[in-house]
Design a protein around this motif. Structure first.
Motif, PDB file in Angstrom:
ATOM      1  N   SER A 548     -82.229  81.782  -3.859  1.00  0.00           N
ATOM      2  CA  SER A 548     -81.392  81.398  -2.905  1.00  0.00           C
ATOM      3  C   SER A 548     -80.131  81.000  -3.622  1.00  0.00           C
ATOM      4  N   VAL A 549     -78.948  81.756  -3.292  1.00  0.00           N
ATOM      5  CA  VAL A 549     -77.479  81.398  -3.580  1.00  0.00           C
ATOM      6  C   VAL A 549     -77.230  80.096  -2.894  1.00  0.00           C
ATOM      7  N   LEU A 550     -77.067  79.010  -3.521  1.00  0.00           N
ATOM      8  CA  LEU A 550     -76.477  77.833  -2.996  1.00  0.00           C
ATOM      9  C   LEU A 550     -75.199  77.627  -2.930  1.00  0.00           C
ATOM     10  N   ALA A 551     -74.418  78.122  -3.959  1.00  0.00           N
ATOM     11  CA  ALA A 551     -72.948  77.847  -3.927  1.00  0.00           C
ATOM     12  C   ALA A 551     -72.261  79.156  -4.891  1.00  0.00           C
ATOM     13  N   ASP A 552     -71.350  79.769  -4.556  1.00  0.00           N
ATOM     14  CA  ASP A 552     -70.768  80.668  -5.272  1.00  0.00           C
ATOM     15  C   ASP A 552     -69.127  80.397  -5.386  1.00  0.00           C
ATOM     16  N   MET A 553     -68.523  81.228  -6.582  1.00  0.00           N
ATOM     17  CA  MET A 553     -67.225  80.865  -6.907  1.00  0.00           C
ATOM     18  C   MET A 553     -66.372  81.009  -5.552  1.00  0.00           C
ATOM     19  N   ARG A 554     -65.266  80.147  -5.291  1.00  0.00           N
ATOM     20  CA  ARG A 554     -64.435  80.149  -4.486  1.00  0.00           C
ATOM     21  C   ARG A 554     -63.069  79.172  -4.807  1.00  0.00           C
TER      22      ARG A 554
END
Length: 663
Positions: A548-554
């Protein structure tokens, strides 16, 4: 030189002494001060639910004020002269007010007939006084929390644009699959009769001719006005049918109650308002969709917790939430929104009339299902949503054919939930989620984002478990075996490692989970201070290797995660026992941080066949796999919190006995 906050809290050391705040006037760049009525605003270190923040207030001596962050890109919000206090002893509050000779009024929080235990509301005469009281209360012995009531929220609607006026989302004659497939449910006799849906919004026009007949006044809050947005969402739930006006709601036999969002205590009140009457509550609002994290306040979380544990006579309130509209412009994910990603909420995304993912609809590990709405902000492709609208009270009513966004998706989904509860009123709040997941249609099956989790359930960051199919959901709901009591496992790990800058490898940490649960939701409580939070990618991996990707680059320039709660539904029905891991990576050069600690919380229930240890069907291999896990400390078979030899005896008794849930 950086502009420093102009207010300094002075905390007295002596017990029972007052706390004061000294505020210097704002200073212009030329060194002159802003005094009296000419002052453009004052800087305060304000206690709010997410901590003490330096903020500029436009009108600190009024009952409410607009608050501005020092970050020019951050949205403004409102604070009011009310302090939310959490303490088991009201006497502590009364004593402090008496010592300060304050005229502030103290009242219980929540509904009059269902107050929230441990929470109190202290209403001051001005925001300034409220800030002073919040600061004093925060430092007083016996006070767990004290913070100013804030209003951060915006409707998740779209601009009005032309579209066509038929309700394709209910019955799509061009692309039959691209609808909610509600007609089979209607034809089976399920139209939401006997179910009340609370529409938490800015109010709706209760005199609208398509809403008046289905308005549930007894379940509604007092009239505080209405908006086009609220009227549109209410119509999607329960606009009347067969009255020669407008269209029909998804559950046109249900009733709709008028509830209001606003300040945090207002939200808590709405969450807890008449939950013996309101079976479902839909929310088409939330924090600004700008890609930054926003947790729920403690008072709101407590109110939701009470709603799902005591609502509907203990079967639990069904909570639906629009997942947000920030995907295209801000790389936003529902995971960053503590409201839509709350473990009690069914996060609903959007697809259009051609089964395409709506370009604004936020993806995420917390996204459960999608349903119909517009395609984009311009309403292209004729995918606008037709529903009630406007302020016309003459009896003719107003309508729009260009509503959309995830604001439309949530009430449509709420209407389907109403059909399900009419079909089976005994469904608990978790049962409703199980039925929606099991009956969902795998929309756009060729999309590369679809993946089977460890239980064989296909899930997609953009579509969740798929598109809501009302006909299939109602059919399944009628015979669905109710889930067992919810069980929980929680464990923590300290990491304290620097996160390598600009490296996908990052830092990984693992936690062993011995509990034998069929997973529903998994939460990760993450502490990872970092100079630029948007550089970080956070990935959870289950014992079976599913991620599960919970957060990504932004572009989020906040300073790290400080106990932020991520929630994933992607591991639904996987087994909990085994090693869970979290990896935190820094994907952009220039700033650094630390992976400090994390906690895993697994929510689920005892599996239907607990001795099918590997989830592949009952076989001799289960015995070998169980013993391997037992020797590794990962086999608390009976979920009593202790792994011992009794687990072996209980497992073998189950395996040889082959209970009814095993096949």
């Amino acid at each position: 030189m950086a502009h420093l906050p102009q207010c300094i809290w002075l905390l007295a050391i002596a017990a029972g002494s007052a706390v004061s705040m000294m505020c210097a006037p704002d200073v212009r760049a030329d060194g002159t001060t802003l005094q009296g009525a000419a002052r453009a605003g004052e800087r305060f270190d304000l206690p709010i639910s997410r901590g003490v923040e330096p903020l500029t207030l436009d009108t600190p001596d009024a009952l409410e004020s607009i608050a501005h962050s020092s970050d020019p890109n951050a949205p403004t919000f409102r604070v009011r002269a009310r302090v939310i206090v959490r303490t088991p002893d009201r006497g502590t509050i009364d004593a402090l007010l008496a010592a300060r000779k304050s005229n502030a009024k103290v009242s219980t929080a929540g509904a009059a007939d269902a107050p929230l235990a441990g929470f109190w509301l202290v209403d001051a005469m001005t925001v300034r006084e409220g800030a002073l009281l919040a600061g004093a209360l925060r430092s007083a012995k016996g006070i767990d929390e004290a913070y100013l009531d804030t209003h951060h929220f915006r409707s998740r609607g779209l601009p009005t644009d032309p579209g066509f006026s038929n309700q394709w989302f209910l019955n799509n004659t061009v692309s039959p699959l691209a609808s909610t497939n509600v007609v089979p449910a209607w034809m089976a006799g399920f139209i939401g009769t006997g179910v009340t849906v609370g529409v938490i919004d800015e109010g709706f026009n209760t005199l609208h001719p398509d809403l008046a007949a289905n308005f549930a006044s007894a379940a509604s809050q007092p009239d505080a006005g209405f908006s086009d947005h609220g009227t549109a969402t209410a119509g999607l739930v329960a606009a009347a049918a067969n009255n020669a006006k407008g269209g029909a709601g998804t559950a046109y036999g249900a009733q709709v109650a008028r509830l209001y969002y606003g300040f945090e205590s207002d939200n808590a009140l709405a969450f807890g308002f008449h939950n013996e009457l309101n079976a479902i509550k839909t929310n088409s609002w939330g924090p600004s969709d700008i890609g930054t994290i926003y947790p729920m306040s403690s008072i709101e979380l407590s109110a939701l917790d009470a709603a799902v544990n005591t609502g509907r006579g203990g079967k639990g309130q069904v909570i639906l939430w629009a997942c947000g509209n920030g995907a295209q412009n801000n790389s936003d994910r529902v995971d960053y929104d503590g409201y839509g990603s709350n473990r009690y909420s069914i996060a609903v995304g959007a697809i259009d009339n051609a089964d395409r993912a709506s370009i604004y609809s936020e993806p995420g590990s917390a996204l459960m299902v999608v349903t119909t709405s517009s395609y984009d902000f311009g309403g292209s492709g004729g995918s606008g949503i037709y529903t009630t609208s406007g302020s016309d009270t003459t009896g003719d009513g107003s309508y729009t054919s260009s509503f959309g966004g995830t604001s439309a998706a949530s009430p449509i989904a709420a209407g389907v939930a109403a059909l399900m509860l009419q079909a089976n009123p005994n469904l608990g709040w978790r049962d409703v989620q199980h039925v929606l997941i099991r009956s969902a249609r795998r929309v756009n099956a060729g999309d590369v984002g679809w993946a089977a989790n460890g239980a064989g359930r296909f899930v997609n960051y953009q579509y969740g478990f798929g598109a809501i199919d009302a006909g299939a959901a109602v059919s399944l709901a009628q015979t669905f075996p109710l889930r067992g009591a919810e069980r929980t496992f929680a464990a923590s790990a300290s990491v304290n490692q620097a996160i390598p800058d600009n490296s996908a490898g990052g830092v990984s940490s693992s936690i062993s989970v011995p509990s034998n649960l069929a997973v529903e939701r998994v939460q990760v409580v993450l502490t990872a201070p970092h100079a630029r939070l948007g550089d970080l990618r956070v990935v959870l991996t289950s014992p079976g290797g599913f991620t599960s990707v919970l957060a990504d680059m932004r572009n989020d320039f906040s300073t790290g995660y400080n106990g932020y709660v991520f929630t994933s539904v992607r591991h639904w029905d996987e087994r909990s026992h085994g090693v869970w891991s979290v990896r935190v990576s820094d994907l952009r050069a220039g700033t650094t941080g630390t992976f400090t600690s994390w906690q895993v919380k697994v929510y689920g229930a005892t599996p239907e066949c607990p001795c099918d240890w590997n989830g592949g069907g009952l076989s001799v291999q289960d015995i070998f796999d169980f013993l391997t896990d037992w020797f590794a400390g990962l086999a608390d078979f009976n979920n009593d919190g202790v792994q011992n030899t009794q687990d072996i005896f209980d497992f073998l008794a189950c395996w040889f006995g082959q209970p009814s849930g095993c096949h």
